[in-house]
Design an enzyme around this catalytic site. Structure first.
Site, PDB file in Angstrom:
ATOM      1  N   GLY A 139      52.255  26.111  44.307  1.00 38.67           N
ATOM      2  CA  GLY A 139      52.790  26.263  45.666  1.00 38.67           C
ATOM      3  C   GLY A 139      53.479  27.607  45.789  1.00 38.67           C
ATOM      4  O   GLY A 139      53.698  28.314  44.791  1.00 38.67           O
ATOM      5  N   SER A 141      56.284  30.537  46.464  1.00 33.55           N
ATOM      6  CA  SER A 141      57.643  30.749  45.978  1.00 33.55           C
ATOM      7  C   SER A 141      58.602  30.052  46.957  1.00 33.55           C
ATOM      8  O   SER A 141      58.451  30.194  48.176  1.00 33.55           O
ATOM      9  CB  SER A 141      57.931  32.257  45.930  1.00 33.55           C
ATOM     10  OG  SER A 141      59.263  32.482  45.571  1.00 33.55           O
ATOM     11  N   SER A 143      58.785  26.791  47.332  1.00 28.88           N
ATOM     12  CA  SER A 143      58.262  25.497  47.810  1.00 28.88           C
ATOM     13  C   SER A 143      58.920  24.318  47.103  1.00 28.88           C
ATOM     14  O   SER A 143      58.827  23.178  47.580  1.00 28.88           O
ATOM     15  CB  SER A 143      56.737  25.445  47.621  1.00 28.88           C
ATOM     16  OG  SER A 143      56.406  25.641  46.264  1.00 28.88           O
ATOM     17  N   GLY A 144      59.560  24.588  45.966  1.00 26.14           N
ATOM     18  CA  GLY A 144      60.261  23.505  45.260  1.00 26.14           C
ATOM     19  C   GLY A 144      59.611  23.116  43.931  1.00 26.14           C
ATOM     20  O   GLY A 144      59.875  22.031  43.412  1.00 26.14           O
ATOM     21  N   SER A 146      60.053  24.392  40.801  1.00 27.98           N
ATOM     22  CA  SER A 146      61.006  24.267  39.684  1.00 27.98           C
ATOM     23  C   SER A 146      61.877  23.037  39.861  1.00 27.98           C
ATOM     24  O   SER A 146      62.159  22.315  38.887  1.00 27.98           O
ATOM     25  CB  SER A 146      61.893  25.508  39.590  1.00 27.98           C
ATOM     26  OG  SER A 146      61.111  26.658  39.527  1.00 27.98           O
ATOM     27  N   SER A 213      50.655  30.195  40.727  1.00 26.45           N
ATOM     28  CA  SER A 213      49.201  30.120  40.442  1.00 26.45           C
ATOM     29  C   SER A 213      48.401  30.166  41.744  1.00 26.45           C
ATOM     30  O   SER A 213      47.791  29.170  42.142  1.00 26.45           O
ATOM     31  CB  SER A 213      48.862  28.890  39.602  1.00 26.45           C
ATOM     32  OG  SER A 213      49.526  27.728  40.022  1.00 26.45           O
TER      33      SER A 213
END
Ligand SMILES: Nc1ncnc2c1ncn2[C@@H]1O[C@H](COP(=O)(O)OS(=O)(=O)O)[C@@H](OP(=O)(O)O)[C@H]1O
Ligand SMILES: Nc1ncnc2c1ncn2[C@@H]1O[C@H](COP(=O)(O)OP(=O)(O)O)[C@@H](O)[C@H]1O
Length: 309
Positions: A139, A141, A143-144, A146, A213
């Site tokens: 997703g 940067s 987007s959640g 981590s 990715s």
């Protein structure tokens, strides 16, 4: 937030070493052994017959693989001047008979042999009471990814399951520190992480990767590394404007100002997966909590047998 699931059907130029024996020396009494001029800590070595690994490999201009036999002045390739190396052939102490036929050239690695381990993935999975797999979070940067990776890891840990997170930011502190955000470097980053994830899954671990990715072909290449079903792609489908509003690191702002180049979603593309196992989707302004999202993924693992051996 809503979820969509299971869109996809279930689905030698290399270093060679030679054992060289050395006799123990008096200096061992001090707790060290000096082996052929090298001082090493003696703990854990057989004290009567010691050995160490001496690099013995070289490569000639013509590409022939050679082994340093230590003393012989043997001729290498036909028509070449004699030198101090013997050709890398079946008189190698390691590579004989059947082994030779299993030698392979992989990429730039010539004459390599696969070593089998007596303990296999199945044995490790029995020990861990789980099935090794890769949960591939993708997703934009912000987007959640981590946050979800941490919630998932925590949730599974509490159920007694062994997980390991490969986080894009963290990997770029080490393994991928030489890579930029150019397309080819992103691909290489993803390839490396895919290979590491594959090893962790083979170890029986539930590996959670948290990477933007952005390119479909790179994700598909990682999928192809794993046995059918063991690559579980999770798309955190949060729209750009939401990610940009979150902007926890201030990177979108810098990218909009032209101070960061090739920023995903701004001047570098993100290709959403067309077919993945789980989509976590924001509906309107509703956003599911990270622990609810984690539960969806954990339910998928449970249903598909990954939480038992
Ligand atoms: N140009 C550019 N584009 C995108 N992201 C950037 C860039 N520069 C730095 N960052 C920060 O690096 C994190 C993404 O690294 P990844 O390794 O996940 O990226 S990639 O998968 O190789 O595309 C990403 O972390 P996340 O926000 O956690 O996704 C960013 O913080
Ligand atoms: N489910 C969620 N709902 C609301 N905010 C979230 C959610 N998940 C993450 N966030 C917030 O969004 C920001 C980016 O999250 P992060 O996990 O760092 O994303 P990524 O790793 O994709 O860059 C953080 O400030 C985080 O607290």
């Amino acid at each position: 937030m809503s979820t969509t699931q299971a869109l996809r059907p279930p689905a030698c130029s290399c270093g060679m070493f030679q054992n060289v024996e050395c006799r123990p020396l008096a200096v061992e009494k001090l707790g060290f052994a000096t082996l052929c001029g090298m001082k090493i800590n003696g703990v854990g070595l057989n004290r009567s017959r010691r050995s160490f690994l001496k690099p013995i490999m070289a490569k000639e201009d013509n590409g022939a693989s050679l082994i340093d036999d230590g003393n012989a002045k043997c001729q290498g390739a036909a028509g070449k001047k004699p030198n101090s190396f013997t050709p890398f052939t079946n008189h190698s102490p390691v590579l004989t008979g059947k082994n030779l036929s299993e030698m392979a050239n992989i990429g730039n690695s010539m004459n390599i042999l696969w070593h089998k381990s007596p303990i296999q993935k199945h044995d490790r999975q029995q020990l861990l009471q789980q099935r090794g797999c890769v949960i591939w979070l993708t997703g934009l940067s912000g987007s959640g990814k981590s946050t979800l990776a941490c919630a998932l890891s925590r949730g599974l840990h509490l159920r007694g399951k062994l997980t390991y997170i490969l986080d894009g930011d963290n990997i770029r502190h080490g393994l991928s520190r030489d890579l930029s955000f150019r397309a080819e470097d992103r691909s290489e980053n993803i390839r490396r992480i895919g290979e590491v994830a594959k090893l962790l899954a083979d170890a029986g671990v539930i590996c959670i990767t948290s990477l933007i990715s952005p390119y479909g072909k790179d994700r598909d290449a990682c999928r192809a590394l794993l046995p059918e079903g063991d690559f579980i792609e999770v798309f955190i489908d949060v729209p750009l404007h939401v990610c940009e509003a979150r902007d926890p690191k201030g990177l979108y702002k810098l990218a909009r100002a032209g101070k960061i180049k090739d920023f995903t979603g701004i001047d570098d593309p993100y290709e959403p997966p067309c077919s993945c196992e789980i989509v976590l989707q924001q509906k309107g302004s509703e956003c599911m909590s990270p622990s609810d999202m984690a539960e969806i993924v954990i339910s998928y693992l449970e249903k598909n047998g990954y939480l038992r051996a």
